[in-house]
Motif scaffolding. Structure first.
Motif, PDB file in Angstrom:
ATOM      1  N   PHE A 450     -71.505  12.603  87.735  1.00 41.03           N
ATOM      2  CA  PHE A 450     -72.765  11.875  87.597  1.00 41.03           C
ATOM      3  C   PHE A 450     -72.570  10.745  86.599  1.00 41.03           C
ATOM      4  N   TYR A 451     -73.023   9.525  86.943  1.00 39.52           N
ATOM      5  CA  TYR A 451     -72.933   8.408  86.001  1.00 39.52           C
ATOM      6  C   TYR A 451     -74.019   7.381  86.323  1.00 39.52           C
ATOM      7  N   TYR A 452     -74.256   6.485  85.373  1.00 36.81           N
ATOM      8  CA  TYR A 452     -75.255   5.418  85.561  1.00 36.81           C
ATOM      9  C   TYR A 452     -74.526   4.118  85.858  1.00 36.81           C
ATOM     10  N   ASP A 453     -74.868   3.486  86.993  1.00 37.09           N
ATOM     11  CA  ASP A 453     -74.242   2.227  87.393  1.00 37.09           C
ATOM     12  C   ASP A 453     -75.050   1.068  86.807  1.00 37.09           C
ATOM     13  N   THR A 454     -74.457   0.348  85.872  1.00 36.66           N
ATOM     14  CA  THR A 454     -75.177  -0.741  85.188  1.00 36.66           C
ATOM     15  C   THR A 454     -75.442  -1.922  86.119  1.00 36.66           C
ATOM     16  N   ASP A 455     -74.613  -2.095  87.140  1.00 34.68           N
ATOM     17  CA  ASP A 455     -74.802  -3.223  88.064  1.00 34.68           C
ATOM     18  C   ASP A 455     -76.017  -3.014  88.969  1.00 34.68           C
ATOM     19  N   SER A 456     -76.059  -1.844  89.607  1.00 34.10           N
ATOM     20  CA  SER A 456     -77.154  -1.579  90.550  1.00 34.10           C
ATOM     21  C   SER A 456     -78.369  -0.967  89.867  1.00 34.10           C
ATOM     22  N   LYS A 457     -78.241  -0.637  88.568  1.00 33.82           N
ATOM     23  CA  LYS A 457     -79.326   0.004  87.792  1.00 33.82           C
ATOM     24  C   LYS A 457     -79.766   1.318  88.452  1.00 33.82           C
ATOM     25  N   SER A 554     -57.884  -0.065  81.875  1.00 33.98           N
ATOM     26  CA  SER A 554     -59.322  -0.348  81.772  1.00 33.98           C
ATOM     27  C   SER A 554     -59.761  -1.317  82.876  1.00 33.98           C
ATOM     28  N   MET A 555     -58.896  -2.276  83.228  1.00 34.90           N
ATOM     29  CA  MET A 555     -59.226  -3.208  84.311  1.00 34.90           C
ATOM     30  C   MET A 555     -59.212  -2.521  85.670  1.00 34.90           C
ATOM     31  N   CYS A 556     -58.424  -1.442  85.784  1.00 31.81           N
ATOM     32  CA  CYS A 556     -58.343  -0.713  87.059  1.00 31.81           C
ATOM     33  C   CYS A 556     -59.586   0.127  87.333  1.00 31.81           C
ATOM     34  N   GLU A 557     -60.457   0.290  86.330  1.00 25.21           N
ATOM     35  CA  GLU A 557     -61.683   1.072  86.522  1.00 25.21           C
ATOM     36  C   GLU A 557     -62.653   0.368  87.464  1.00 25.21           C
ATOM     37  N   LYS A 558     -62.564  -0.963  87.516  1.00 22.90           N
ATOM     38  CA  LYS A 558     -63.504  -1.703  88.355  1.00 22.90           C
ATOM     39  C   LYS A 558     -62.858  -2.986  88.845  1.00 22.90           C
ATOM     40  N   GLY A 559     -62.573  -3.050  90.142  1.00 21.58           N
ATOM     41  CA  GLY A 559     -61.971  -4.250  90.721  1.00 21.58           C
ATOM     42  C   GLY A 559     -62.993  -5.370  90.850  1.00 21.58           C
ATOM     43  N   LEU A 560     -62.516  -6.602  90.872  1.00 15.47           N
ATOM     44  CA  LEU A 560     -63.422  -7.755  90.982  1.00 15.47           C
ATOM     45  C   LEU A 560     -63.761  -8.084  92.435  1.00 15.47           C
ATOM     46  N   LEU A 561     -63.061  -7.451  93.365  1.00 12.17           N
ATOM     47  CA  LEU A 561     -63.274  -7.738  94.786  1.00 12.17           C
ATOM     48  C   LEU A 561     -64.542  -7.051  95.295  1.00 12.17           C
ATOM     49  N   SER A 562     -64.676  -5.736  95.010  1.00 12.10           N
ATOM     50  CA  SER A 562     -65.823  -4.977  95.520  1.00 12.10           C
ATOM     51  C   SER A 562     -66.433  -4.047  94.473  1.00 12.10           C
ATOM     52  N   GLY A 563     -65.911  -4.095  93.246  1.00 13.47           N
ATOM     53  CA  GLY A 563     -66.465  -3.240  92.198  1.00 13.47           C
ATOM     54  C   GLY A 563     -65.933  -1.825  92.214  1.00 13.47           C
ATOM     55  N   HIS A 564     -65.039  -1.496  93.178  1.00  4.95           N
ATOM     56  CA  HIS A 564     -64.461  -0.159  93.240  1.00  4.95           C
ATOM     57  C   HIS A 564     -63.173  -0.104  92.412  1.00  4.95           C
ATOM     58  N   LYS A 565     -62.704   1.121  92.161  1.00  4.05           N
ATOM     59  CA  LYS A 565     -61.496   1.297  91.349  1.00  4.05           C
ATOM     60  C   LYS A 565     -60.270   0.689  92.036  1.00  4.05           C
ATOM     61  N   ILE A 566     -59.316   0.238  91.208  1.00  5.59           N
ATOM     62  CA  ILE A 566     -58.028  -0.227  91.731  1.00  5.59           C
ATOM     63  C   ILE A 566     -57.098   0.982  91.805  1.00  5.59           C
ATOM     64  N   ALA A 567     -56.326   1.088  92.864  1.00  6.83           N
ATOM     65  CA  ALA A 567     -55.409   2.219  93.022  1.00  6.83           C
ATOM     66  C   ALA A 567     -54.163   1.761  93.757  1.00  6.83           C
ATOM     67  N   ARG A 695     -69.079  -8.651 100.705  1.00  2.33           N
ATOM     68  CA  ARG A 695     -70.351  -9.397 100.778  1.00  2.33           C
ATOM     69  C   ARG A 695     -71.472  -8.620 100.087  1.00  2.33           C
ATOM     70  N   GLN A 696     -71.558  -7.290 100.374  1.00  2.00           N
ATOM     71  CA  GLN A 696     -72.601  -6.464  99.751  1.00  2.00           C
ATOM     72  C   GLN A 696     -72.458  -6.448  98.234  1.00  2.00           C
ATOM     73  N   TYR A 697     -71.204  -6.373  97.770  1.00  3.96           N
ATOM     74  CA  TYR A 697     -70.972  -6.344  96.319  1.00  3.96           C
ATOM     75  C   TYR A 697     -71.388  -7.672  95.680  1.00  3.96           C
ATOM     76  N   GLN A 698     -71.017  -8.780  96.348  1.00  4.82           N
ATOM     77  CA  GLN A 698     -71.356 -10.097  95.791  1.00  4.82           C
ATOM     78  C   GLN A 698     -72.863 -10.320  95.770  1.00  4.82           C
ATOM     79  N   GLU A 699     -73.558  -9.819  96.820  1.00  5.59           N
ATOM     80  CA  GLU A 699     -75.021  -9.928  96.850  1.00  5.59           C
ATOM     81  C   GLU A 699     -75.644  -9.158  95.696  1.00  5.59           C
ATOM     82  N   SER A 700     -75.140  -7.919  95.488  1.00  7.83           N
ATOM     83  CA  SER A 700     -75.693  -7.097  94.396  1.00  7.83           C
ATOM     84  C   SER A 700     -75.423  -7.753  93.042  1.00  7.83           C
ATOM     85  N   GLN A 701     -74.248  -8.385  92.904  1.00  4.83           N
ATOM     86  CA  GLN A 701     -73.923  -9.071  91.665  1.00  4.83           C
ATOM     87  C   GLN A 701     -74.823 -10.293  91.478  1.00  4.83           C
TER      88      GLN A 701
END
Length: 711
Positions: A450-457, A554-567, A695-701
């Motif tokens: 469980f966590y709070y997403d600061t982007d989508s509130k 720390s940068m791998c926690e959130k990618g800039l492409l879609s906001g998901h983790k880098i792996a 596209r969905q990620y960029q819209e939310s951003q």
């Protein structure tokens, strides 16, 4: 019903068995456990799973389990059979609750693998088999549901050999199948066994039916050959053409079963009360007692490395107590912690230490468990499964009686969650109860996050599947009177590089250094990230290397492409420069972050999605419809099988395309189709899906940025 005192007494170590009952969904695990408890005198009356009397099976103590007819939480009990103390854990079959099976197998010495005589080896059977292998747990196989239409135990044995790679052979044969099941033939003792009376409690032995003599002879020969291949003593007798006695065969089965080199296969039907007592005898004869299993703890050496320490199973005070907390549950009197004692003994009111936190606690109340009922005991010994109240700890913590004994039992494998949903209480007045329920359930279940997403509130809850999250939503409502609103399921995508990419990044007035970010990892490692320090000399001082690694991770926690983790990438640090005054670990931390940020523009990035192994079964006439549905959902068919007018389709389907499939399958197969799915791997997604996710990620951003500018 036998008195509590009979069950509470402690037996010598060689008369103790710790077993788990594991299988695919609806193979009859809970029904089998119910029969075991009845025949051993633990319960006075048998009840069915989702039965007409609305009581439900003893081990399905949760109201939700009885209503749905599935096991959600593993339940523990203990009973007596032929003067042996048997601790039993009944585990769930749904892959969504796979961590419950992991926990059980971690602390058990043996297991019973239940297979359906019609379904055979199914998707979750493969998962359970992998888990048994991971923890090196010897097992017996019990082919259940011989009374079902289309039962074919010989086909199931072939599947065990081909799909599970078990060296398996029958030690029993059924007398009759489907509606004609009369009893079993014991191939070792060479006799027929019939289960008579209203509940199969009267056991009658007789001669083998004449029409089965040839088959019995062939199958006994096959059993001896399979055993002779893995057991030298029996193999020698067989090659020398010596007379092989009943004891020779039983000893060989025990030796090879405990080494996981042979799996004895038993048959029966728990629902029709046939074969259960013989299975209990086999548990005593072939599965190990706790003293015959080697258990290790880890201890840190003075050089900072870990060494294995073999634990001693002496059931007295000569060796200090070592116990593992393997499961947490909120009871009526506070947190209930399930333990397995690996060494020594523990008395009520004694003080024990948590080796992870160093805290000491008193064992104020020691209980042994019978489903949701508790029975107080004054002491427990090595090999026992028990529970303590009021112990604040995490699942997987090790407890000892001597504070200087810095031991740690191996941790339990916890898979990453694959499905996320937004979650919020339906009424603002329920916020306190919502917080309490989330706090409790995430502590109990390591696969629930469980966590709070600061982007989508939004508050996000993640788990192993739709059913997993749905069950917890219903439990919040029932147990905490907190109605919740679950959003649309979201898939845990990942971002990765598709080809190596170099950088030479300058941070402020100092050089962050030349490196190579990153070489993509092979497909089997595409859920991990790796850091490789390949620097030579002192251009990048060693004390700053951890800063570079932390910046990368720390940068791998959130990618800039879609906001998901880098792996699935490896960061190779090849060289760099430092400044004798301005350099610091934080500066190199920022340099690594800046280098990764730059590579989002230069690198060739792909989005990975989880692919699930899906198995669908149903009547043969619906096979075409099911295959076309899977194809529409971008699935790849691995295999199809038809048996007695029922088909089984195995396929790999992206999780993103599996939402809503349960309803579609039900409506297109007149409610007769069933499916199960489990995580298989991460794989690159199609270009149009990748573009849609971005596209969905960029819209939310964009929305978030607009909101921030208003504020």
């Amino acid at each position: 019903m036998a008195s509590y005192e009979k069950f509470a007494q402690h037996k010598p170590l060689e008369k103790v068995r710790n077993i788990g009952i594991s299988a695919h969904i609806d193979s009859g695990k809970t029904t089998l456990t119910e029969r075991i408890l009845y025949y051993t005198g633990r319960i006075a009356k048998m009840h069915e799973v989702r039965g007409k009397d609305n009581v439900g099976a003893t081990m399905d103590s949760m109201e939700l389990e009885r209503q749905r007819g599935i096991t959600i939480q593993s339940a523990a009990t203990y009973t007596i059979w032929k003067d042996h103390n048997i601790n039993i854990i009944d585990t769930p079959g749904h892959v969504d609750f796979t961590v419950e099976v992991e926990r059980a197998l971690r602390v058990l010495d043996g297991a019973v693998l239940v297979l359906c005589a019609v379904g055979g080896v199914q998707s979750q059977t493969l998962t359970v088999n992998r888990q048994m292998k991971r923890y090196n747990v010897p097992c017996l196989a019990f082919i259940n549901k011989l009374d079902r239409m289309g039962a074919n135990p010989k086909k199931v044995l072939q599947q065990m050999r081909s799909k599970l790679q078990h060296n398996a052979a029958f030690i029993q044969l059924p007398i009759g199948l489907e509606g004609n099941v009369k009893g079993i033939v014991d191939l070792i003792a060479q006799k027929a066994v019939y289960y008579e009376g209203n509940f199969g409690e009267i056991i009658r032995e007789d001669e083998i039916p004449k029409d089965m003599n040839a088959e019995v002879k062939d199958r006994r020969q096959e059993l001896i050959e399979h055993l002779g291949n893995v057991d030298d003593a029996l193999g020698e007798l067989y090659l020398n053409e010596a007379t092989i006695t009943e004891k020779d065969v039983m000893d060989a089965i025990r030796r090879s079963c405990m080494k996981r080199k042979f799996t004895p296969v038993l048959v029966g039907t728990a629902l029709k009360n046939k074969g259960v007592q013989s299975l209990l005898d086999a548990v005593l004869d072939y599965l190990p007692n706790p003293g015959e299993v080697q258990n290790y703890a880890m201890r840190e050496t003075s050089k900072g490395k870990e060494e294995k320490v073999l634990l001693d199973f002496a059931r007295d005070d000569k060796k200090p107590f070592v116990g593992l907390a393997f499961k947490l549950e909120a009871g009526r009197f506070g947190q209930l912690t399930y333990f397995r004692c690996y060494q020594g003994m523990l008395r009520k009111s004694e003080t024990i230490y948590n080796t992870r936190t160093g805290k000491k606690v008193r064992a104020q109340r020691v209980v042994r468990l019978h489903s949701n009922q508790m029975e107080d005991v004054t002491e427990i010994y090595a090999g026992d499964i028990f529970a303590l109240f009021g112990i604040d700890c995490a699942s997987g913590d090790t407890f000892v009686k001597e504070s200087k004994l810095q031991l740690s039992m191996e941790s339990i494998f916890v898979p990453d969650p694959v499905v996320s949903m937004s979650i919020q209480p339906a009424h603002s007045k329920d916020r306190d109860n919502f917080a309490k329920s989330i706090n409790r359930f995430t502590k109990e279940d390591p696969t629930l996050r469980f966590y709070y997403d600061t982007d989508s509130k939004e508050s996000i809850i993640s788990g192993m599947g739709e059913l997993h999250l749905e069950i917890y939503g219903q439990r919040m409502e029932r147990e905490y009177n907190c109605s919740i609103i679950l959003g649309k399921p979201k898939v845990a995508f990942r971002e990765t590089l598709s080809e190596p990419c170099e950088f030479d990044y300058l941070h402020k007035k100092q050089s962050g250094g030349a490196g190579q970010y990153a070489r993509p990892l092979p497909p089997e490692q595409n859920t991990t990230i790796e850091f490789s320090d390949e620097t030579v000399g002192t251009n990048v001082p060693k004390q700053y290397i951890p800063g570079v690694e932390k910046g990368f991770r720390s940068m791998c926690e959130k990618g800039l492409l879609s906001g998901h983790k880098i792996a699935g990438v490896r960061f190779r640090l090849l060289d760099g420069m430092h400044h004798c005054v301005d350099s610091s670990e934080f500066a190199f931390f920022q340099a690594a972050q800046g280098a990764v940020r730059n590579l989002f523009e230069d690198g060739n990035w792909r989005i990975l999605q989880p692919v699930m192994l899906v198995e669908v079964t149903g009547p043969e006439e619906f096979q075409g419809v099911v295959i076309s549905q899977i194809n529409k959902r971008k699935g790849i068919i691995n295999s199809t099988e038809i048996n007695e007018s029922w088909f089984t389709v195995s396929a790999e389907v992206p999780l993103n395309d599996m939402f809503g499939y349960a309803g579609e399958l039900r409506s297109s197969t007149q409610g007769k189709g069933e499916f199960s799915m489990e995580y298989a791997r991460y794989s690159p997604c199609l270009q149009e899906l990748q573009e849609e996710v971005i596209r969905q990620y960029q819209e939310s951003q964009g929305i978030t940025v607009a909101q921030k500018s208003k504020n």
